[in-house]
Design a protein around this motif. Structure first.
Motif, mmCIF file in Angstrom:
data_model
loop_
_atom_site.group_PDB
_atom_site.id
_atom_site.type_symbol
_atom_site.label_atom_id
_atom_site.label_comp_id
_atom_site.label_asym_id
_atom_site.label_seq_id
_atom_site.Cartn_x
_atom_site.Cartn_y
_atom_site.Cartn_z
ATOM 1 N N GLY A 1 0.810 -1.210 0.000
ATOM 2 C CA GLY A 1 0.000 0.000 0.000
ATOM 3 C C GLY A 1 0.840 1.256 0.000
ATOM 4 O O GLY A 1 0.508 2.244 -0.665
ATOM 5 N N VAL A 2 1.955 1.227 0.748
ATOM 6 C CA VAL A 2 2.848 2.393 0.782
ATOM 7 C C VAL A 2 3.490 2.611 -0.580
ATOM 8 O O VAL A 2 3.696 3.754 -1.006
ATOM 9 N N ALA A 3 3.801 1.527 -1.293
ATOM 10 C CA ALA A 3 4.383 1.670 -2.637
ATOM 11 C C ALA A 3 3.407 2.371 -3.578
ATOM 12 O O ALA A 3 3.797 3.260 -4.352
ATOM 13 N N GLY A 4 2.127 1.975 -3.493
ATOM 14 C CA GLY A 4 1.126 2.675 -4.311
ATOM 15 C C GLY A 4 0.982 4.131 -3.916
ATOM 16 O O GLY A 4 0.831 5.011 -4.779
ATOM 17 N N ASN B 1 -3.306 11.537 4.822
ATOM 18 C CA ASN B 1 -4.362 10.769 5.478
ATOM 19 C C ASN B 1 -4.508 9.383 4.856
ATOM 20 O O ASN B 1 -4.812 8.409 5.558
ATOM 21 N N ILE B 2 -4.303 9.294 3.551
ATOM 22 C CA ILE B 2 -4.321 7.980 2.907
ATOM 23 C C ILE B 2 -3.189 7.113 3.437
ATOM 24 O O ILE B 2 -3.372 5.923 3.728
ATOM 25 N N LEU B 3 -2.005 7.692 3.587
ATOM 26 C CA LEU B 3 -0.870 6.944 4.134
ATOM 27 C C LEU B 3 -1.157 6.464 5.558
ATOM 28 O O LEU B 3 -0.880 5.306 5.910
ATOM 29 N N ILE B 4 -1.728 7.337 6.371
ATOM 30 C CA ILE B 4 -2.065 6.942 7.745
ATOM 31 C C ILE B 4 -3.099 5.819 7.741
ATOM 32 O O ILE B 4 -3.010 4.872 8.530
ATOM 33 N N ALA B 5 -4.082 5.900 6.842
ATOM 34 C CA ALA B 5 -5.103 4.850 6.772
ATOM 35 C C ALA B 5 -4.490 3.517 6.382
ATOM 36 O O ALA B 5 -4.863 2.461 6.918
ATOM 37 N N VAL B 6 -3.548 3.528 5.440
ATOM 38 C CA VAL B 6 -2.891 2.282 5.029
ATOM 39 C C VAL B 6 -2.128 1.661 6.187
ATOM 40 O O VAL B 6 -2.220 0.449 6.453
ATOM 41 N N ILE B 7 -1.397 2.476 6.934
ATOM 42 C CA ILE B 7 -0.608 1.958 8.051
ATOM 43 C C ILE B 7 -1.507 1.467 9.181
ATOM 44 O O ILE B 7 -1.264 0.413 9.782
#
Length: 311
Positions: A154-157, A235-241
């Motif tokens: 997810g982080v790669a995307g 916020n997308i990054l936080i949601a993925v983590i």
């Protein structure tokens, strides 16, 4: 407690009362003991303290003592790895089936590689890597590390999307501010660097003031950048983590519930099977109770079920 899986034979599985005999059984009991874990954690922390003390100059008579302590740490960590390997009995190769075991072995064995002697920088890196071994002794830290590893796709995307967004805004910044602000937007490299620093929002007031001096429409550029990158993308990054953290926590709970028990061989631990079966039985009883209410069946008025003759 650390999970040390035993060979998957019918009589020597973890949780059985009859443990492996001889030296392997003693090593297994030692590895699973709380005192062993505490001792290793103390050694790792003491190793970190010694590394920190060695950063000071003019140690004087403390220098030989620190070198002697380093050899003590090496011997202790080698003994630890030996006990862990011996705990697997006749299948020592199973030791390398677990990632943390492989990491511990590599960090311990790398110190003896040719060329890693004296005061080389690579030797210090290997010694500092011992501190990462503290992660395996803390369930919370293991959950965080597992969550970070599970979030890599997810982080790669996210990084790909963030890179495209930064590049588009970098080119737009070069077109708008390239001549007026060459130090910040003189080329694509400086433009990307300026926008990357802007993610912290510390330079936003100065950049907005410079942009407003050029044209009031530049406010649209900065406002849209802050909304899309700082708010939306982060916020997308936080949601993925966070999602990966929840998955790792559920996986950790499953491993705690059943450390190696899978009698039916279906790939699902037996304790989890029991929990699922209990939940299904509860659901079934709820359905039966609902049917009884709909059919208006009174338990007290029903005739007793005939008993079967055990003979």
């Amino acid at each position: 407690m650390l999970d040390v899986p035993w060979p998957a034979s019918t009589e020597d599985r973890p949780g059985r009362r009859a443990g492996p005999p001889g030296l392997a059984g003693w090593c297994l009991r030692v590895v699973r003991s709380r005192l062993f874990e505490v001792a290793i954690v103390v050694l790792i922390m003491a190793n970190g303290v010694v590394l920190g003390v060695e950063t000071y100059r003019d140690l004087g008579p403390a220098g030989p003592v620190l070198q002697w302590l380093e050899w003590v740490f090496r011997a202790a960590f080698v003994a630890e790895i030996a006990v862990r390997v011996l705990a697997y009995g006749r299948r020592p190769q199973d030791f390398f089936r677990h990632g943390w075991n492989v990491f511990d072995f590599v960090v311990t064995a790398a110190i003896f590689l040719p060329g890693l002697h004296g005061d080389s920088a690579l030797l210090r890196v290997v010694r500092v890597a011992r501190m990462l071994r503290l992660v395996r002794f803390s369930p919370g830290l293991r959950t965080i590390v597992a969550a970070l590893l599970r979030s890599l796709p997810g982080v790669a995307g996210f990084l790909a999307l963030a890179g495209v967004t930064l590049y588009v805004y970098g080119m737009a910044g070069w077109l708008i501010f390239g001549r007026a602000q060459p130090e910040q937007y003189g080329d694509i490299g400086r433009s990307l660097l300026t926008l990357f620093v802007l993610l912290s929002l510390e330079t936003l007031p100065d950049l907005v003031e410079q942009g407003m001096a050029l044209s009031p429409w530049t406010l649209v550029y900065y406002v849209s950048y802050v909304i899309i990158t700082v708010n939306l993308l982060l916020n997308i990054l936080i949601a993925v983590i966070v999602n990966s953290m929840e998955e790792a926590r559920r996986l950790e709970m499953t491993e705690r519930l059943a450390p190696g028990h899978d009698e039916d061989g279906d790939g699902v631990p037996d304790e989890v099977d029991r929990i699922a079966l209990t939940q299904r039985l509860d659901d079934l009883w709820a359905v039966i109770a609902e049917l009884e209410r709909e059919l208006r069946i009174d338990r007290d008025d029903r005739p007793p079920r005939p008993r079967r003759d055990p003979g």
